[in-house]
Design a protein around this motif. Structure first.
Motif, PDB file in Angstrom:
ATOM      1  N   VAL A 195       0.839  -1.200   0.000  1.00  0.00           N
ATOM      2  CA  VAL A 195       0.000   0.000   0.000  1.00  0.00           C
ATOM      3  C   VAL A 195       0.872   1.248   0.000  1.00  0.00           C
ATOM      4  N   ARG A 196       1.922   1.255   0.818  1.00  0.00           N
ATOM      5  CA  ARG A 196       2.826   2.405   0.877  1.00  0.00           C
ATOM      6  C   ARG A 196       3.569   2.606  -0.444  1.00  0.00           C
ATOM      7  N   THR A 197       4.008   1.530  -1.061  1.00  0.00           N
ATOM      8  CA  THR A 197       4.719   1.621  -2.341  1.00  0.00           C
ATOM      9  C   THR A 197       3.800   2.157  -3.427  1.00  0.00           C
ATOM     10  N   ILE A 198       2.585   1.666  -3.471  1.00  0.00           N
ATOM     11  CA  ILE A 198       1.603   2.140  -4.455  1.00  0.00           C
ATOM     12  C   ILE A 198       1.280   3.610  -4.213  1.00  0.00           C
ATOM     13  N   ALA A 199       1.146   4.009  -2.944  1.00  0.00           N
ATOM     14  CA  ALA A 199       0.860   5.407  -2.614  1.00  0.00           C
ATOM     15  C   ALA A 199       2.010   6.309  -3.050  1.00  0.00           C
ATOM     16  N   SER A 200       3.244   5.868  -2.820  1.00  0.00           N
ATOM     17  CA  SER A 200       4.415   6.665  -3.236  1.00  0.00           C
ATOM     18  C   SER A 200       4.418   6.873  -4.744  1.00  0.00           C
ATOM     19  N   ALA A 201       4.146   5.817  -5.479  1.00  0.00           N
ATOM     20  CA  ALA A 201       4.097   5.922  -6.942  1.00  0.00           C
ATOM     21  C   ALA A 201       2.942   6.823  -7.372  1.00  0.00           C
ATOM     22  N   GLY A 202       1.816   6.717  -6.695  1.00  0.00           N
ATOM     23  CA  GLY A 202       0.664   7.563  -7.006  1.00  0.00           C
ATOM     24  C   GLY A 202       0.946   9.035  -6.755  1.00  0.00           C
ATOM     25  N   LEU A 203       1.633   9.328  -5.663  1.00  0.00           N
ATOM     26  CA  LEU A 203       1.985  10.721  -5.358  1.00  0.00           C
ATOM     27  C   LEU A 203       2.930  11.286  -6.410  1.00  0.00           C
ATOM     28  N   GLN A 239       3.096  10.353  -9.491  1.00  0.00           N
ATOM     29  CA  GLN A 239       2.312  10.542 -10.715  1.00  0.00           C
ATOM     30  C   GLN A 239       1.448  11.798 -10.622  1.00  0.00           C
ATOM     31  N   ILE A 240       0.887  12.072  -9.448  1.00  0.00           N
ATOM     32  CA  ILE A 240       0.101  13.298  -9.262  1.00  0.00           C
ATOM     33  C   ILE A 240       0.982  14.518  -9.503  1.00  0.00           C
ATOM     34  N   ALA A 241       2.195  14.488  -8.944  1.00  0.00           N
ATOM     35  CA  ALA A 241       3.122  15.618  -9.128  1.00  0.00           C
ATOM     36  C   ALA A 241       3.462  15.802 -10.604  1.00  0.00           C
ATOM     37  N   LYS A 242       3.764  14.708 -11.299  1.00  0.00           N
ATOM     38  CA  LYS A 242       4.108  14.799 -12.725  1.00  0.00           C
ATOM     39  C   LYS A 242       2.926  15.299 -13.549  1.00  0.00           C
ATOM     40  N   ASN A 243       1.747  14.747 -13.303  1.00  0.00           N
ATOM     41  CA  ASN A 243       0.560  15.158 -14.054  1.00  0.00           C
ATOM     42  C   ASN A 243       0.232  16.627 -13.823  1.00  0.00           C
ATOM     43  N   THR A 244       0.393  17.078 -12.578  1.00  0.00           N
ATOM     44  CA  THR A 244       0.121  18.484 -12.267  1.00  0.00           C
ATOM     45  C   THR A 244       1.102  19.385 -12.994  1.00  0.00           C
ATOM     46  N   LYS A 245       2.366  19.014 -12.991  1.00  0.00           N
ATOM     47  CA  LYS A 245       3.378  19.811 -13.708  1.00  0.00           C
ATOM     48  C   LYS A 245       3.052  19.890 -15.201  1.00  0.00           C
ATOM     49  N   ILE A 246       2.712  18.755 -15.794  1.00  0.00           N
ATOM     50  CA  ILE A 246       2.395  18.719 -17.227  1.00  0.00           C
ATOM     51  C   ILE A 246       1.158  19.562 -17.527  1.00  0.00           C
ATOM     52  N   ALA A 284      12.191  12.104  -4.565  1.00  0.00           N
ATOM     53  CA  ALA A 284      13.068  12.960  -5.375  1.00  0.00           C
ATOM     54  C   ALA A 284      12.284  14.056  -6.103  1.00  0.00           C
ATOM     55  N   TRP A 285      11.019  13.842  -6.343  1.00  0.00           N
ATOM     56  CA  TRP A 285      10.215  14.803  -7.084  1.00  0.00           C
ATOM     57  C   TRP A 285       9.753  15.975  -6.211  1.00  0.00           C
ATOM     58  N   ALA A 286       9.871  15.855  -4.885  1.00  0.00           N
ATOM     59  CA  ALA A 286       9.455  16.922  -3.967  1.00  0.00           C
ATOM     60  C   ALA A 286      10.666  17.752  -3.555  1.00  0.00           C
ATOM     61  N   SER A 287      10.523  19.074  -3.622  1.00  0.00           N
ATOM     62  CA  SER A 287      11.634  19.934  -3.221  1.00  0.00           C
ATOM     63  C   SER A 287      11.699  20.112  -1.710  1.00  0.00           C
ATOM     64  N   LYS A 288      10.556  20.038  -1.032  1.00  0.00           N
ATOM     65  CA  LYS A 288      10.489  20.149   0.430  1.00  0.00           C
ATOM     66  C   LYS A 288       9.367  19.255   0.940  1.00  0.00           C
ATOM     67  N   ILE A 289       9.477  18.876   2.206  1.00  0.00           N
ATOM     68  CA  ILE A 289       8.419  18.110   2.863  1.00  0.00           C
ATOM     69  C   ILE A 289       8.129  18.773   4.199  1.00  0.00           C
ATOM     70  N   LYS A 290       6.852  18.990   4.468  1.00  0.00           N
ATOM     71  CA  LYS A 290       6.428  19.528   5.761  1.00  0.00           C
ATOM     72  C   LYS A 290       5.626  18.453   6.485  1.00  0.00           C
ATOM     73  N   PHE A 292       3.914  17.684   0.526  1.00  0.00           N
ATOM     74  CA  PHE A 292       5.029  17.598  -0.415  1.00  0.00           C
ATOM     75  C   PHE A 292       4.980  18.857  -1.274  1.00  0.00           C
ATOM     76  N   ILE A 293       6.026  19.665  -1.197  1.00  0.00           N
ATOM     77  CA  ILE A 293       6.087  20.893  -1.968  1.00  0.00           C
ATOM     78  C   ILE A 293       6.872  20.615  -3.249  1.00  0.00           C
ATOM     79  N   VAL A 294       6.288  20.993  -4.386  1.00  0.00           N
ATOM     80  CA  VAL A 294       6.878  20.733  -5.698  1.00  0.00           C
ATOM     81  C   VAL A 294       7.042  22.061  -6.416  1.00  0.00           C
ATOM     82  N   GLU A 295       8.239  22.299  -6.943  1.00  0.00           N
ATOM     83  CA  GLU A 295       8.496  23.543  -7.683  1.00  0.00           C
ATOM     84  C   GLU A 295       8.331  23.331  -9.169  1.00  0.00           C
TER      85      GLU A 295
END
Length: 155
Positions: free
Chosen positions: A41-49, A51-58, A124-130, A152-155
């Motif tokens: 579940v944790r591995t799938i969630a990490s991959a999902g997060l 993908q959300i970051a990549k999709n948002t950037k695109i 690696a895709w997050a620049s900062k974590i709070k 997860f903060i993404v620039e």
């Protein structure tokens, strides 16, 4: 004639012993399954997060900033399949910074173990974590209850 031999069968104590050994073995198998399932579940969630970051950037790249980004916007635009959180409670969000130059993926309702995993997994895709509003050492601000928030903060 068949003689009745008291030593030929199993005693109740022996049967109980065999059942106890079987119960212990079953408990071990169930514990191992739960551990493997939780890791999955944790591995799938990490991959999902990620993908959300990549999709948002695109999706938002053509605009030049991330203003107006939200879970609802990402679902409507097709960048997300649903508004269900990858992990934690479904009260999660994707928000932009005030200047629109970065966005954050905010997860809520995380148990301590999931909080510690997500903050130490080196995304690696997050620049900062709070963690619970603080940008500190990974895993150090996770609360023992199930009400942690990780951003997860993404620039």
């Amino acid at each position: 004639m068949i003689k009745n031999n008291p030593e030929s069968g199993r005693s109740l104590i022996e049967i109980i012993g065999v059942m106890a050994i079987g119960a212990i073995a079953l408990a071990g198998v169930v514990a191992a399954y739960n551990t493997i399932r939780h890791r999955q579940v944790r591995t799938i969630a990490s991959a999902g997060l990620e993908q959300i970051a990549k999709n948002t950037k695109i999706l938002m790249d053509h605009r030049g900033d991330y203003s107006g980004v939200s879970v609802e916007y990402l679902v409507k635009s097709g960048a997300l399949k649903s508004n269900k959180a990858p992990i934690g409670s479904d009260n999660w969000s994707v928000t932009s910074s005030i200047d629109g130059m970065e966005f954050s993926i905010n997860l809520t309702g995380l148990p301590q173990g999931d909080c510690e995993y997500l903050t130490t997994a080196r995304m690696a895709w997050a620049s900062k974590i709070k963690v619970n509003g603080y940008e500190l050492e990974p895993g150090t601000q996770c609360l023992s209850g199930g009400d942690n928030q990780v951003s997860f903060i993404v620039e």
